[in-house]
Motif scaffolding. Structure first.
Motif, PDB file in Angstrom:
ATOM      1  N   ARG A  55       0.840  -1.201   0.000  1.00  0.00           N
ATOM      2  CA  ARG A  55       0.000   0.000   0.000  1.00  0.00           C
ATOM      3  C   ARG A  55       0.880   1.258   0.000  1.00  0.00           C
ATOM      4  NH1 ARG A  55      -1.924   3.706   3.413  1.00  0.00           N
ATOM      5  NH2 ARG A  55      -1.024   2.772   5.284  1.00  0.00           N
ATOM      6  N   ILE A  60      -1.064   4.393  -1.822  1.00  0.00           N
ATOM      7  CA  ILE A  60      -2.509   4.316  -1.595  1.00  0.00           C
ATOM      8  C   ILE A  60      -2.796   4.798  -0.181  1.00  0.00           C
ATOM      9  CG2 ILE A  60      -4.522   2.794  -1.468  1.00  0.00           C
ATOM     10  CD1 ILE A  60      -3.104   0.937  -3.426  1.00  0.00           C
ATOM     11  N   ASP A  61      -3.614   5.805  -0.056  1.00  0.00           N
ATOM     12  CA  ASP A  61      -3.945   6.343   1.255  1.00  0.00           C
ATOM     13  C   ASP A  61      -4.692   5.295   2.077  1.00  0.00           C
ATOM     14  OD1 ASP A  61      -5.988   8.040   3.114  1.00  0.00           O
ATOM     15  OD2 ASP A  61      -4.120   9.150   2.773  1.00  0.00           O
ATOM     16  N   ALA A  63      -7.182   5.610   3.883  1.00  0.00           N
ATOM     17  CA  ALA A  63      -8.625   5.773   3.743  1.00  0.00           C
ATOM     18  C   ALA A  63      -9.157   5.094   2.485  1.00  0.00           C
ATOM     19  CB  ALA A  63      -8.987   7.251   3.728  1.00  0.00           C
ATOM     20  N   ASP A  64      -8.259   4.817   1.526  1.00  0.00           N
ATOM     21  CA  ASP A  64      -8.659   4.173   0.276  1.00  0.00           C
ATOM     22  C   ASP A  64      -8.401   2.676   0.296  1.00  0.00           C
ATOM     23  OD1 ASP A  64      -9.492   6.555  -0.872  1.00  0.00           O
ATOM     24  OD2 ASP A  64      -7.466   7.036  -1.583  1.00  0.00           O
ATOM     25  N   CYS A  65      -8.078   2.163   1.467  1.00  0.00           N
ATOM     26  CA  CYS A  65      -7.780   0.735   1.600  1.00  0.00           C
ATOM     27  C   CYS A  65      -8.799   0.090   2.535  1.00  0.00           C
ATOM     28  CB  CYS A  65      -6.365   0.535   2.138  1.00  0.00           C
ATOM     29  SG  CYS A  65      -5.906  -1.198   2.352  1.00  0.00           S
ATOM     30  N   LEU A  89     -17.151  -1.021   0.397  1.00  0.00           N
ATOM     31  CA  LEU A  89     -15.775  -0.701   0.011  1.00  0.00           C
ATOM     32  C   LEU A  89     -15.655  -0.411  -1.487  1.00  0.00           C
ATOM     33  CD1 LEU A  89     -13.960  -3.548   2.019  1.00  0.00           C
ATOM     34  CD2 LEU A  89     -14.248  -1.164   2.697  1.00  0.00           C
ATOM     35  N   ASP A  91     -15.477   2.169  -3.163  1.00  0.00           N
ATOM     36  CA  ASP A  91     -14.561   3.233  -3.552  1.00  0.00           C
ATOM     37  C   ASP A  91     -13.116   2.944  -3.167  1.00  0.00           C
ATOM     38  OD1 ASP A  91     -16.659   4.731  -4.591  1.00  0.00           O
ATOM     39  OD2 ASP A  91     -17.089   5.676  -2.659  1.00  0.00           O
ATOM     40  N   SER A  92     -12.852   1.779  -2.589  1.00  0.00           N
ATOM     41  CA  SER A  92     -11.496   1.449  -2.141  1.00  0.00           C
ATOM     42  C   SER A  92     -10.613   1.073  -3.322  1.00  0.00           C
ATOM     43  CB  SER A  92     -11.531   0.292  -1.135  1.00  0.00           C
ATOM     44  OG  SER A  92     -12.288   0.635   0.000  1.00  0.00           O
ATOM     45  N   ALA A  93      -9.404   1.606  -3.328  1.00  0.00           N
ATOM     46  CA  ALA A  93      -8.448   1.263  -4.384  1.00  0.00           C
ATOM     47  C   ALA A  93      -7.821  -0.102  -4.128  1.00  0.00           C
ATOM     48  CB  ALA A  93      -7.365   2.328  -4.468  1.00  0.00           C
ATOM     49  N   ARG A 123      -9.290  -1.351  -9.194  1.00  0.00           N
ATOM     50  CA  ARG A 123      -9.210  -1.850  -7.820  1.00  0.00           C
ATOM     51  C   ARG A 123      -8.380  -3.118  -7.774  1.00  0.00           C
ATOM     52  NH1 ARG A 123     -14.570  -3.732  -4.757  1.00  0.00           N
ATOM     53  NH2 ARG A 123     -15.036  -1.512  -4.832  1.00  0.00           N
TER      54      ARG A 123
END
Length: 309
Positions: A55, A60-61, A63-65, A89, A91-93, A123
């Motif tokens: 990550r 990858i922030d 908050a995006d995990c 989730l 919107d999670s990368a 994603r």
């Protein structure tokens, strides 16, 4: 996120010990072309550490995990089924699923559905498991369709005992980390300390090694780390050597005569065995009792007696 394998936060840009640079490069290359990868290895080997490092490497922030731990009581009880969790989730990368083999059959099918749809998505899915995906047959608890989908995407994380020649660098790194954390007066590491660590089997892998060195640094008061600062290894070896491959408490022999010192050894051995079993099974007393070969009531009584919370 933090490294659940060690209980420590993983700062961005931290130098990776051993061959984890190679493992991270392999993982990054795989996820560059595939939507999913699987980190396999024994408990405590550092799978979650690598997930967190990936990550950071991909910037990858947090908050995006998204993180799903299949050992959590809510997932095990079905209160947190995978469909709504994954939907939350969207919107999670990056989605990390720990102990994927513990997902229910239904949730594994849902996961497979998402993986099949992820071919054209940005994603990424990162799964961890203690199951050997190179097994000739489908392991227990794995749905065949999911197993064959992810089998060739495994990145094995070797256990500590298979990399004894790489231990010296990690030992020094961990000593430095805890000297800084606890401000201890450690000036050098004695050869006896290094040999004691290198000769130990380390069934708990990196997790066990970190805690052993942490305690040794805390107890060092004269500037030199020596084998005597690792009494925990003597206790654990008693548990390991009682019956090879058997961690049941029945395999730990009681002292033949009343002795305070021997009683302390037995108590310390039981405490270590119980704590390791609880940690490996996500604090599930039922699963820990099953592995230790005792009833849940007996385990509860021993935990109370030994002061295990």
């Amino acid at each position: 996120m933090i490294d659940r394998g060690t209980g420590e936060p993983v700062p961005a840009g931290q130098t990776l010990p051993w061959d984890r640079q190679r493992l991270l490069a392999q993982l990054s290359l795989l996820l560059q072309h595939q939507p999913v990868a699987v980190l396999t290895g024994e408990s405590g080997a550092g799978k979650f550490f690598l997930a967190e490092q990936y990550r950071h490497h991909q910037q990858i922030d947090a908050a995006d995990c998204g993180l799903i731990d299949a050992r959590s009581p809510s997932v095990q009880s079905g209160q947190a089924a995978l469909p709504p969790v994954v939907d939350a989730l969207t919107d999670s990368a990056l989605v990390v699923i720990r102990h994927v083999e513990l997902l229910s059959a239904g949730d594994q099918q849902v996961l497979l559905h998402h993986l099949e749809r992820a071919e054209n998505s940005a994603r990424r899915w990162l799964l961890t498991t203690r199951v050997d995906l190179q097994a000739a047959t489908v392991p227990d608890r794995f749905q065949p369709s999911l197993f064959y989908r992810i089998r060739m995407l495994a990145c094995p994380v070797p256990p500590v005992r298979q990399r004894p020649h790489q231990l010296a660098g990690l030992i020094r790194e961990l000593v430095q980390e805890y000297v800084h954390k606890y401000r201890r007066p450690v000036e050098r590491i004695d050869e006896s300390f290094m040999q004691a660590i290198q000769q130990h089997h380390w069934p708990g892998n990196v997790r066990e090694l970190r805690h052993a060195i942490e305690r040794a640094v805390i107890e060092c008061t004269h500037g030199v780390l020596q084998a005597g600062h690792l009494p925990v290894l003597q206790t654990v070896s008693t548990c390991e050597s009682a019956v090879p491959g058997d961690r049941s408490l029945a395999a730990v022999e009681a002292p033949t005569k009343s002795s305070g010192a021997l009683d302390d050894v037995v108590a310390s051995t039981e405490r270590t065995c119980i704590q390791q079993a609880l940690e490996e099974h996500g604090q599930s007393r039922t699963a820990a009792a099953r592995e230790l070969g005792i009833s849940r009531v007996t385990l509860y009584n021993k935990m109370k007696k030994l002061g295990i919370g």
